[in-house]
Design an enzyme around this catalytic site. Structure first.
Site, mmCIF file in Angstrom:
data_model
loop_
_atom_site.group_PDB
_atom_site.id
_atom_site.type_symbol
_atom_site.label_atom_id
_atom_site.label_comp_id
_atom_site.label_asym_id
_atom_site.label_seq_id
_atom_site.Cartn_x
_atom_site.Cartn_y
_atom_site.Cartn_z
ATOM 1 C CG HIS A 1 -2.193 -0.929 0.631
ATOM 2 N ND1 HIS A 1 -2.235 -2.272 0.883
ATOM 3 C CD2 HIS A 1 -3.232 -0.667 -0.202
ATOM 4 C CE1 HIS A 1 -3.292 -2.782 0.274
ATOM 5 N NE2 HIS A 1 -3.906 -1.843 -0.388
ATOM 6 C CD GLU B 1 -10.283 -7.493 -4.008
ATOM 7 O OE1 GLU B 1 -9.242 -6.891 -4.315
ATOM 8 O OE2 GLU B 1 -11.056 -7.100 -3.122
ATOM 9 C CG ASP C 1 -6.024 -8.239 -2.885
ATOM 10 O OD1 ASP C 1 -5.044 -8.628 -2.226
ATOM 11 O OD2 ASP C 1 -6.692 -7.240 -2.587
ATOM 12 C CB CYS D 1 -9.733 -0.755 -9.814
ATOM 13 S SG CYS D 1 -10.228 -2.047 -8.672
HETATM 14 C C1 PEP Z 1 -6.690 -4.808 -5.915
HETATM 15 O O1 PEP Z 1 -6.621 -5.735 -5.116
HETATM 16 O O2 PEP Z 1 -6.283 -4.900 -7.100
HETATM 17 C C2 PEP Z 1 -7.255 -3.510 -5.516
HETATM 18 C C3 PEP Z 1 -7.494 -2.587 -6.418
HETATM 19 O O3 PEP Z 1 -7.494 -3.280 -4.202
HETATM 20 P P1 PEP Z 1 -6.357 -3.090 -3.072
HETATM 21 O O4 PEP Z 1 -5.043 -2.841 -3.773
HETATM 22 O O5 PEP Z 1 -6.782 -1.927 -2.252
HETATM 23 O O6 PEP Z 1 -6.396 -4.367 -2.323
HETATM 24 MG MG MG Z 2 -7.725 -5.723 -3.296
#
Ligand code: PEP
Ligand code: MG
Length: 584
Positions: free
Chosen positions: A191, A433, A457, A504
């Site tokens: 993150h 995911e 994920d 995303c």
């Molecule tokens: C993902 O898992 O691709 C996503 C967009 O969510 P995060 O990165 O917040 O887990």
């Molecule tokens: Mg995710």
């Protein structure tokens, strides 16, 4: 010193002094005292413990109110530690025997108990050590009269260095004076890396201990595009990095002309390009880069900016402000996705042994219905002032979707009864995911309005590689046949049911993959603002038919390595052809 190499996590260039953020543990100074001082020291100890207890009680009460008593029990066990005669007796004993001040005696006593716990072959006792250390730090802070100070924010433009940063710490650091990030751990989809890319600042992660070895104030020159850090750079290196930064700025300037043009292929296929947003301060950047809306709002970052759970009214204010700022463009709210590497003391989502397979996303929300419903109410209310959509993280099957939808229905019915303005008909989507969501995509599509594929994920779970572990980050392979086939299958299932489907995850921001995503048939790509213009440019150059044939080839490649090599060759060939044709 030879340059340090880590994982390039966010492109860009920076030169500046290092600002070290350490885990803020207090080590008390040991002071000699006399026998006559002992009663006074005992009173100081009592007062510090009282203050720490009051703090824990306050946190436990708000947890119990928002999440229920089970979660508050985590903190109740910390209260018990402070009442434990073992700790009390041991502290008073050390004070008397060694004639030292109360805080030094307390730390010695806690250390002895922790060592004893660690010798016991039982997980439960080892977990207790974590609690003991938490409590110890809280009491030591209470001795100084200070609350939780949060990370120390740089006062001059600096490169932030840490072992790792909790999302709450990254949020607390803000943007001012942050030139870049160097982390000892993490991968490209951890993150801190995501946030750095959204903020448009360079980051190198996975430096394996070499980041924290840097002295505060040391000058570094950072190239986030290749993951290189030059320590104490000479004039020539500084000039080189500044030169690269200038070239990048010129390229950005050229791409700025695309801002108001659609992401439309020459053969007339339209894709929506949206922004991933964690904090309100990224919105202007996203709009300046031509984002058509917010395709993923990671609401957890708003929660992490508080030291307590934000109330419904606070959430309504923040969400409404965001929806208004997007001026009629859609905002996809993802409900709280805590757990995994996004832990937070006050939410009760603690570190687990297998955090990414644990109490995360929709599992946490369904176990904490009051908190979940409050968030949904706030989103439904914000939806009344613009265009909002809602989606759930970490869905593994239809039952979770049904349960989550039930919470939405309850929230809408309550708002209706209370006469509070809201939009009960907003689109409800599922983040795809997990591998199970891919395999059940047709079943999920029948019960929701859209999909958003979370490839960070999805890749982690498909290829069984921890996204935050730099040792296995080489396995993060968006062109692995299993990943491409998973996306292909999901898109087809969505379209067969008449649903739209977006992506995303971070792979949406890789320029080399733009044609692949186009060819896979995604209706929407959501990515961090700074990368958006480049992706738009590729889409505007590429015919959908050409992109489809690229995908047909890649889907049959046996390995990610083969696919990477084939795609690199294809892109180089196409570039040569374009130069010969005189097209841009
Ligand atoms: C993902 O898992 O691709 C996503 C967009 O969510 P995060 O990165 O917040 O887990
Ligand atoms: Mg995710």
């Amino acid at each position: 010193m030879a340059p340090l190499h880590g994982i390039p996590a966010s492109p860009g260039y920076a030169v500046g002094p290092v600002h070290v953020v350490r885990r803020r543990s207090i080590v008390p100074v040991s002071r000699s005292v006399t026998e006559a001082d002992l009663p006074g020291e005992t009173v100081r100890f009592r007062e510090a413990v009282d203050r720490a207890q009051a703090e824990i009680q306050y946190l436990a009460d708000s947890l119990a109110r928002e999440l229920g008593t089970d979660e508050a029990d985590i903190l109740a066990s910390q209260l018990l530690i402070l009442e434990d005669v073992l700790i009390w007796d041991a502290t008073l004993e050390v004070m008397r025997k060694d004639l030292v001040n109360a805080e030094a005696a307390f730390t010695t006593a806690v250390g002895d108990v922790a060592r004893n716990f660690l010798q016991i072959e039982d997980e439960v006792f080892r977990e207790r050590v974590g609690d003991l250390r938490d409590v110890e730090q809280r009491v030591l802070r209470a001795f100084t009269g200070a609350g939780d100070p949060g990370p120390e924010v740089p006062t001059v433009p600096s490169v932030v260095v840490a072992h790792d940063l909790a999302p709450s710490d990254t949020a607390a650091l803000g943007r001012e004076n942050v030139l870049g990030f160097l982390m000892d751990v993490g991968g490209t989809t951890s993150h801190v890396a995501i946030l750095a890319r959204s903020l448009g600042v360079p980051a190198v992660v996975g430096l394996g201990g070499r980041a924290l070895a840097l002295e505060p104030g040391t000058q570094v020159a950072l190239d986030g595009s290749i993951g290189e850090v030059v320590v104490d750079p000479d004039r020539a290196t500084i000039d080189r990095i500044h030169g690269l930064a200038r070239t990048a700025a010129v390229t950005n300037e050229k791409l700025a002309g695309l801002r108001d043009l659609p992401a439309l292929t020459p053969d007339g296929h339209r894709v929506r390009l949206m922004a991933n947003v964690e904090m309100l301060l990224e919105v202007d950047e996203a709009l300046a880069r031509g984002a058509e809306g917010v395709g993923l709002l990671r609401t957890e970052f708003f929660f992490f900016q508080h030291q307590r759970i934000p109330t419904e009214e606070e959430q309504v204010r923040a969400y409404t402000e965001l929806v208004r700022r997007m001026q009629g463009r859609p905002v996809v709210f993802r409900t709280l996705d805590v757990g995994g590497d996004k832990v937070s003391d006050y939410l009760g989502a603690k570190r687990e042994y297998n955090p990414f397979l644990g109490w995360r996303g929709i599992r946490f929300l369904l176990a904490n219905r009051a908190l979940f419903k409050t968030q949904v109410r706030a989103i439904l209310r914000a939806a009344a002032v613009g265009q909002a959509k809602l989606m759930f993280p970490m869905i593994s099957g239809v039952q979770e979707l049904r349960d989550a939808r039930e919470v939405c229905e309850e929230a809408a019915a309550e708002l209706e009864r209370e006469g509070i303005e809201h939009d009960p008909d907003l689109e409800i989507g599922v983040m795809v995911e997990t591998p199970s969501a891919v395999l059940a995509a047709d079943l999920l599509a029948a019960e929701c309005d859209f999909f958003s594929i979370g490839t960070n994920d999805l890749i982690q779970y498909m290829l069984a590689m921890d996204r935050g572990n730099s040792r296995v980050s080489y396995l993060y392979q968006p062109l692995h046949p299993a990943v491409l086939r998973a996306i292909d299958r999901t898109v087809k299932a969505a379209h067969a049911a008449g649903r739209w489907v977006g992506l995303c995850g971070e792979m949406g921001a890789e320029t080399r993959l733009a044609e692949v995503l186009l060819g896979l048939g995604l209706d929407e790509i959501s990515l961090h603002g700074p990368a958006l213009p480049k992706i738009k440019q590729v889409i505007r150059w590429t015919n959908l038919s050409e992109a489809r044939s690229i995908v047909d080839t890649l889907l049959d490649m046996p390995t990610a390595e083969d696919a990477n090599a084939w795609l690199a060759d294809y892109i180089a060939r196409r570039k040569r052809d374009r130069v010969e044709e005189g097209t841009p």
